[in-house]
Design a protein around this motif. Structure first.
Motif, PDB file in Angstrom:
ATOM      1  N   ALA A   1     -19.693  34.497  41.639  1.00 19.46           N
ATOM      2  CA  ALA A   1     -18.736  33.093  41.694  1.00 19.46           C
ATOM      3  C   ALA A   1     -17.651  33.377  42.444  1.00 19.46           C
ATOM      4  CB  ALA A   1     -19.863  32.223  40.984  1.00 19.46           C
ATOM      5  N   SER A   2     -16.374  34.679  41.366  1.00 19.00           N
ATOM      6  CA  SER A   2     -15.726  34.313  41.795  1.00 19.00           C
ATOM      7  C   SER A   2     -15.590  35.168  42.822  1.00 19.00           C
ATOM      8  CB  SER A   2     -15.014  35.725  40.878  1.00 19.00           C
ATOM      9  OG  SER A   2     -15.312  34.840  39.307  1.00 19.00           O
ATOM     10  N   HIS A   3     -16.059  35.657  43.562  1.00 14.32           N
ATOM     11  CA  HIS A   3     -16.604  35.934  45.497  1.00 14.32           C
ATOM     12  C   HIS A   3     -16.455  35.029  46.283  1.00 14.32           C
ATOM     13  CE1 HIS A   3     -15.649  40.141  45.382  1.00 14.32           C
ATOM     14  NE2 HIS A   3     -16.151  40.528  44.412  1.00 14.32           N
ATOM     15  N   PHE A   4     -17.285  34.247  45.533  1.00 11.67           N
ATOM     16  CA  PHE A   4     -17.492  32.883  46.548  1.00 11.67           C
ATOM     17  C   PHE A   4     -15.843  32.427  46.240  1.00 11.67           C
ATOM     18  CE2 PHE A   4     -21.525  33.664  47.196  1.00 11.67           C
ATOM     19  CZ  PHE A   4     -22.013  33.183  48.239  1.00 11.67           C
ATOM     20  N   ALA A   5     -15.672  31.808  45.035  1.00 11.47           N
ATOM     21  CA  ALA A   5     -14.377  31.043  45.284  1.00 11.47           C
ATOM     22  C   ALA A   5     -12.724  31.736  45.870  1.00 11.47           C
ATOM     23  CB  ALA A   5     -14.201  31.335  43.706  1.00 11.47           C
ATOM     24  N   GLY A   6     -13.040  33.206  45.345  1.00 11.38           N
ATOM     25  CA  GLY A   6     -11.635  33.701  46.730  1.00 11.38           C
ATOM     26  C   GLY A   6     -11.574  33.611  48.199  1.00 11.38           C
ATOM     27  N   GLU A   7     -13.231  33.396  48.220  1.00  9.55           N
ATOM     28  CA  GLU A   7     -13.415  33.354  49.809  1.00  9.55           C
ATOM     29  C   GLU A   7     -13.373  31.975  50.442  1.00  9.55           C
ATOM     30  OE1 GLU A   7     -14.201  36.470  51.842  1.00  9.55           O
ATOM     31  OE2 GLU A   7     -13.373  37.176  50.137  1.00  9.55           O
ATOM     32  N   LEU A   8     -13.884  31.736  49.552  1.00  8.77           N
ATOM     33  CA  LEU A   8     -13.071  30.025  49.965  1.00  8.77           C
ATOM     34  C   LEU A   8     -12.299  29.235  50.503  1.00  8.77           C
ATOM     35  CD1 LEU A   8     -15.995  28.427  48.272  1.00  8.77           C
ATOM     36  CD2 LEU A   8     -15.779  27.929  50.301  1.00  8.77           C
ATOM     37  N   GLU A   9     -11.337  30.681  49.091  1.00  9.01           N
ATOM     38  CA  GLU A   9     -10.061  29.570  49.547  1.00  9.01           C
ATOM     39  C   GLU A   9      -9.262  30.354  50.869  1.00  9.01           C
ATOM     40  OE1 GLU A   9      -7.339  28.264  47.725  1.00  9.01           O
ATOM     41  OE2 GLU A   9      -8.735  27.370  46.800  1.00  9.01           O
ATOM     42  N   ARG A  10      -9.597  32.064  50.854  1.00  4.77           N
ATOM     43  CA  ARG A  10      -9.004  32.919  52.439  1.00  4.77           C
ATOM     44  C   ARG A  10      -9.530  32.228  53.911  1.00  4.77           C
ATOM     45  NH1 ARG A  10     -10.154  38.141  54.458  1.00  4.77           N
ATOM     46  NH2 ARG A  10     -12.045  38.689  52.880  1.00  4.77           N
ATOM     47  N   PHE A  11     -10.974  31.462  53.869  1.00  5.84           N
ATOM     48  CA  PHE A  11     -11.162  31.207  54.629  1.00  5.84           C
ATOM     49  C   PHE A  11     -10.502  29.981  54.557  1.00  5.84           C
ATOM     50  CE2 PHE A  11     -13.683  28.550  57.345  1.00  5.84           C
ATOM     51  CZ  PHE A  11     -14.769  29.929  58.624  1.00  5.84           C
ATOM     52  N   ASP A  12     -10.367  28.677  54.598  1.00  2.00           N
ATOM     53  CA  ASP A  12      -9.262  27.747  54.032  1.00  2.00           C
ATOM     54  C   ASP A  12      -8.298  27.834  54.459  1.00  2.00           C
ATOM     55  OD1 ASP A  12      -9.098  24.724  53.935  1.00  2.00           O
ATOM     56  OD2 ASP A  12      -8.104  25.850  52.337  1.00  2.00           O
ATOM     57  N   LEU A  13      -7.711  29.277  53.941  1.00  2.00           N
ATOM     58  CA  LEU A  13      -5.816  29.312  53.888  1.00  2.00           C
ATOM     59  C   LEU A  13      -6.037  29.778  56.048  1.00  2.00           C
ATOM     60  CD1 LEU A  13      -2.829  29.894  54.073  1.00  2.00           C
ATOM     61  CD2 LEU A  13      -3.774  32.235  52.419  1.00  2.00           C
ATOM     62  N   VAL A  14      -7.483  30.869  56.430  1.00  2.00           N
ATOM     63  CA  VAL A  14      -7.052  31.409  57.263  1.00  2.00           C
ATOM     64  C   VAL A  14      -7.261  30.193  58.432  1.00  2.00           C
ATOM     65  CG1 VAL A  14      -8.453  33.437  58.964  1.00  2.00           C
ATOM     66  CG2 VAL A  14      -7.401  33.596  57.254  1.00  2.00           C
ATOM     67  N   SER A  15      -8.249  29.850  58.640  1.00  2.00           N
ATOM     68  CA  SER A  15      -8.470  27.876  59.121  1.00  2.00           C
ATOM     69  C   SER A  15      -6.953  27.018  59.618  1.00  2.00           C
ATOM     70  CB  SER A  15      -9.296  27.780  58.704  1.00  2.00           C
ATOM     71  OG  SER A  15     -10.606  27.525  58.100  1.00  2.00           O
ATOM     72  N   GLN A  16      -6.524  27.006  58.747  1.00  2.00           N
ATOM     73  CA  GLN A  16      -5.496  26.241  58.548  1.00  2.00           C
ATOM     74  C   GLN A  16      -4.020  27.102  59.589  1.00  2.00           C
ATOM     75  OE1 GLN A  16      -3.684  24.597  54.748  1.00  2.00           O
ATOM     76  NE2 GLN A  16      -4.941  24.490  53.994  1.00  2.00           N
ATOM     77  N   VAL A  17      -4.467  28.403  58.731  1.00  2.09           N
ATOM     78  CA  VAL A  17      -2.996  29.514  60.351  1.00  2.09           C
ATOM     79  C   VAL A  17      -3.721  29.246  61.481  1.00  2.09           C
ATOM     80  CG1 VAL A  17      -2.040  31.441  60.186  1.00  2.09           C
ATOM     81  CG2 VAL A  17      -2.630  30.365  58.015  1.00  2.09           C
ATOM     82  N   SER A  18      -4.613  29.393  61.841  1.00  3.60           N
ATOM     83  CA  SER A  18      -5.593  29.632  63.365  1.00  3.60           C
ATOM     84  C   SER A  18      -5.180  27.545  63.457  1.00  3.60           C
ATOM     85  CB  SER A  18      -6.860  29.462  62.858  1.00  3.60           C
ATOM     86  OG  SER A  18      -7.513  30.372  61.943  1.00  3.60           O
ATOM     87  N   ASP A  19      -5.896  26.894  62.719  1.00  2.00           N
ATOM     88  CA  ASP A  19      -5.110  25.455  63.021  1.00  2.00           C
ATOM     89  C   ASP A  19      -3.321  25.069  63.750  1.00  2.00           C
ATOM     90  OD1 ASP A  19      -7.979  24.584  63.369  1.00  2.00           O
ATOM     91  OD2 ASP A  19      -7.586  24.101  61.465  1.00  2.00           O
ATOM     92  N   ILE A  20      -2.728  25.327  62.552  1.00  2.00           N
ATOM     93  CA  ILE A  20      -1.247  25.842  63.219  1.00  2.00           C
ATOM     94  C   ILE A  20      -1.006  26.615  64.336  1.00  2.00           C
ATOM     95  CG2 ILE A  20       1.055  26.829  62.220  1.00  2.00           C
ATOM     96  CD1 ILE A  20       0.284  26.107  59.773  1.00  2.00           C
ATOM     97  N   ALA A  21      -1.655  27.643  64.495  1.00  2.00           N
ATOM     98  CA  ALA A  21      -0.711  28.274  65.715  1.00  2.00           C
ATOM     99  C   ALA A  21      -1.555  27.937  67.248  1.00  2.00           C
ATOM    100  CB  ALA A  21      -1.533  30.095  65.592  1.00  2.00           C
ATOM    101  N   ARG A  22      -2.789  27.173  66.475  1.00  2.00           N
ATOM    102  CA  ARG A  22      -3.897  26.539  68.338  1.00  2.00           C
ATOM    103  C   ARG A  22      -3.066  25.984  68.208  1.00  2.00           C
ATOM    104  NH1 ARG A  22      -7.854  25.862  65.797  1.00  2.00           N
ATOM    105  NH2 ARG A  22      -8.695  27.800  65.642  1.00  2.00           N
ATOM    106  N   SER A  23      -2.005  25.038  67.372  1.00  2.00           N
ATOM    107  CA  SER A  23      -1.708  23.594  67.570  1.00  2.00           C
ATOM    108  C   SER A  23      -0.585  24.050  68.925  1.00  2.00           C
ATOM    109  CB  SER A  23      -1.506  22.626  66.779  1.00  2.00           C
ATOM    110  OG  SER A  23       0.006  21.578  67.249  1.00  2.00           O
ATOM    111  N   GLU A  24       0.442  25.037  68.232  1.00  2.00           N
ATOM    112  CA  GLU A  24       1.700  25.512  68.709  1.00  2.00           C
ATOM    113  C   GLU A  24       0.936  26.210  70.528  1.00  2.00           C
ATOM    114  OE1 GLU A  24       3.190  28.759  66.005  1.00  2.00           O
ATOM    115  OE2 GLU A  24       3.961  26.990  64.478  1.00  2.00           O
ATOM    116  N   GLU A  25      -0.123  26.308  70.317  1.00  2.00           N
ATOM    117  CA  GLU A  25      -0.274  27.231  71.945  1.00  2.00           C
ATOM    118  C   GLU A  25      -0.586  26.330  72.202  1.00  2.00           C
ATOM    119  OE1 GLU A  25      -0.507  29.772  73.529  1.00  2.00           O
ATOM    120  OE2 GLU A  25       1.210  30.998  70.937  1.00  2.00           O
TER     121      GLU A  25
END
Length: 548
Positions: free
Chosen positions: A331-355
């Protein structure tokens, strides 16, 4: 347990854990020989015969034990040198027993040493090998003793049963240690390259790995955002993953009552059949399990900065106390990976928007200005033949339409409103009119059956698919007529495009346009191609949200 006793316990445990196994085996061998020599010295009447041979053998074995204690074998565990050492241990102890009253020999007490040493070195395989060697030695020593006229069958049976029971219980601990080691390695090798996948593929790999760690039959992972009633339910069973997204506050209120509230804030707990049924009912998971026995379900909650959720695994192949800890770790692994996936998704959205903003700026400053210049030149061009005027006018209109679309894209990037929806029917009618004028063919909308308006992103994808399919029909199939049909609901759309062109060869029907398939696969869609007599009929399934 008092503090002093606890300190003594921890000190003893750490001393044993961090000791070198090779050194412990050497000490055990030396202690075995030492007590055997002490017994011979204090009670020289045993054995009654072969005292000289036994003393000589013990002296040689003592030298052997001292050498290995001072100079342990510095080779890998798989080296045959270790096996020869253990065979020598077993042979010497067997000879001592044979030379000292056989089945009634006091040296039988030391037979457990080679079995323990092999288990420490090779785990379960060592236990099996050691038990086999001891049983063979017992038969070799015991059968002649039985046949000499003074039967001691009871000694043979009791000692044989003792070594079998001892080896079985020792094998349990060896197997338990190997299983624990394998699971720790599996947890340490938790997949970390999932960020290159969309959410469906990412969750599939995570769920497959989690169930592999515990050999569970079913896995449920639920999470929702802390500040809003939006979340997801992932259900893994039989190698298949189903995902259900929900933003209904009433739904998450029921989940909070029948799922989250039943679990402790920290740690995991066992879920009985009644609570499991209520949890599945609240989550909207159908009871498809084919398990007839009482299921063992262990669930653990997790909390992060953005998400709260739970992880539940049914029928884990492990001891309950171990499964509780392992499910909590998963469960802790899932929690950490969810946060990481969400963070990377936000960074990707920002990079995509800038492009996209950079692309819009480049289009505005480059292509849009060039098209404007071309339009002005066309208007000022000298046309010697009157019949060429309509052609130039059509070219001017096409350029003006492209200017409008580029300007719309640029303005849209300056003020993106992703949540807005648009009327698909009117937008598509404008599109087919432009396509008919652009390719000089008949493009019509045969049917539009949509319950709601489409989000901008989905509508843009539909327009791109219609434009590309029309272009392919004209360029590759020489089509003169294209019919478009669009239908669907809040979950997915069905886009059908039919033309009257030359069609495709039979071997190319399964592949079709690679660009169309590539665009569909990016957001989880699919495509099939069939003959329409004449021409082709392309059917595309488009998810409203996409998998990513």
């Amino acid at each position: 347990m008092s503090r002093s006793r606890r300190e003594v316990f921890l000190s003893t445990r750490n001393t044993l854990l961090y000791s070198d196994p090779e050194r412990l085996i050497g000490i055990g061998r030396a202690v075995t020989v030492g007590f055997a020599l002490l017994a011979m010295y204090l009670d020289p009447t045993q054995p009654r015969k072969f005292q000289y041979e036994v003393s000589t053998l013990l002296a040689a074995y003592a030298v052997f034990a001292a050498v290995l204690l001072l100079r342990p074998i510095d080779r890998p565990t798989r080296s045959l040198a270790h096996l020869w050492v253990h065979l020598i241990d077993s042979l010497v102890l067997g000879l001592l027993a044979f030379l000292s009253n056989e089945l009634t020999s006091p040296f039988f007490s030391f037979f457990s040493f080679p079995l323990l040493a092999m288990t420490m070195r090779w785990g379960l395989k060592g236990t099996i090998l050691g038990a086999a060697i001891l049983e063979v030695m017992l038969l070799v020593i015991g059968i002649p003793d039985i046949l000499d006229g003074n039967s001691e069958l009871n000694y043979l049976i009791v000692r044989g049963a003792y070594f079998l029971v001892f080896a079985t219980m020792l094998g349990y601990f060896a197997a338990y240690r190997e299983q624990s080691r394998a699971r720790l390695i599996s947890l340490a090798n938790w997949p970390t390259d999932n960020l290159a996948y969309d959410q469906y593929a990412w969750l599939s790999r995570m769920c497959r790995h989690a169930t592999t760690v515990l050999d569970g039959e079913e896995l449920i992972v639920v999470w929702r955002e802390q500040e809003s009633p939006r979340g997801c339910v992932a259900h893994w069973q039989g190698g298949q993953l189903s995902i259900h997204r929900n933003a209904d506050p009433n739904y998450w209120s029921s989940v909070e009552t029948h799922a989250f509230a039943r679990l402790p804030a920290r740690g995991a707990r066992l879920i009985d059949r009644a609570n499991l049924a209520e949890m599945k009912l609240a989550l909207g998971i159908a009871g498809t399990s084919s398990i007839t026995k009482e299921p063992t379900v262990i669930a653990a909650s997790f909390h992060t900065l953005r998400f709260t959720g739970l992880c539940a695994i049914s029928n884990p192949d492990s001891r309950p106390e171990d499964a509780l800890s392992l499910v909590e770790i998963i469960a802790s692994h899932f929690a950490g990976e969810l946060e990481r996936f969400d963070l990377v998704s936000q960074v990707s959205d920002i990079a995509r928007s800038e492009e996209r903003e950079k692309l819009a700026r480049d289009l505005h400053d480059g292509v849009l200005q060039d098209l404007t210049a071309i339009t002005l030149k066309l208007r000022n061009a000298h046309v010697p033949l009157p019949e060429q005027t309509p052609v130039l006018r059509e070219i001017e209109l096409l350029i003006a339409e492209q200017q409008r679309r580029i300007r719309h894209f640029v303005e849209d990037q300056r003020d993106r409103r992703s949540s807005h929806t648009f009327d698909a029917a009117s937008e598509l009618r404008v599109l087919v009119g432009r396509l008919a004028n652009q390719w000089a063919i008949d493009v019509e909308i045969e049917e539009i059956d949509l319950p709601t308006k489409l989000p901008r992103g989905v509508l843009e994808n539909v327009e791109q698919l219609v434009s590309e399919a029309t272009a392919n029909a004209v360029r590759h199939g020489a089509a003169r007529q294209v019919l478009v049909r669009l239908s669907g609901d809040s979950e997915k759309l069905a886009l059908v495009i039919r033309d009257d062109g030359k069609g495709l060869a039979e071997e190319k029907l399964d592949t079709g346009s690679s660009s169309l398939r590539s665009r569909l696969e990016k957001f989880g869609g699919s495509m099939s191609i069939g003959r329409a007599f004449p021409g082709l009929e392309i059917t595309m399934n488009i998810p409203m949200r996409g998998r990513a």
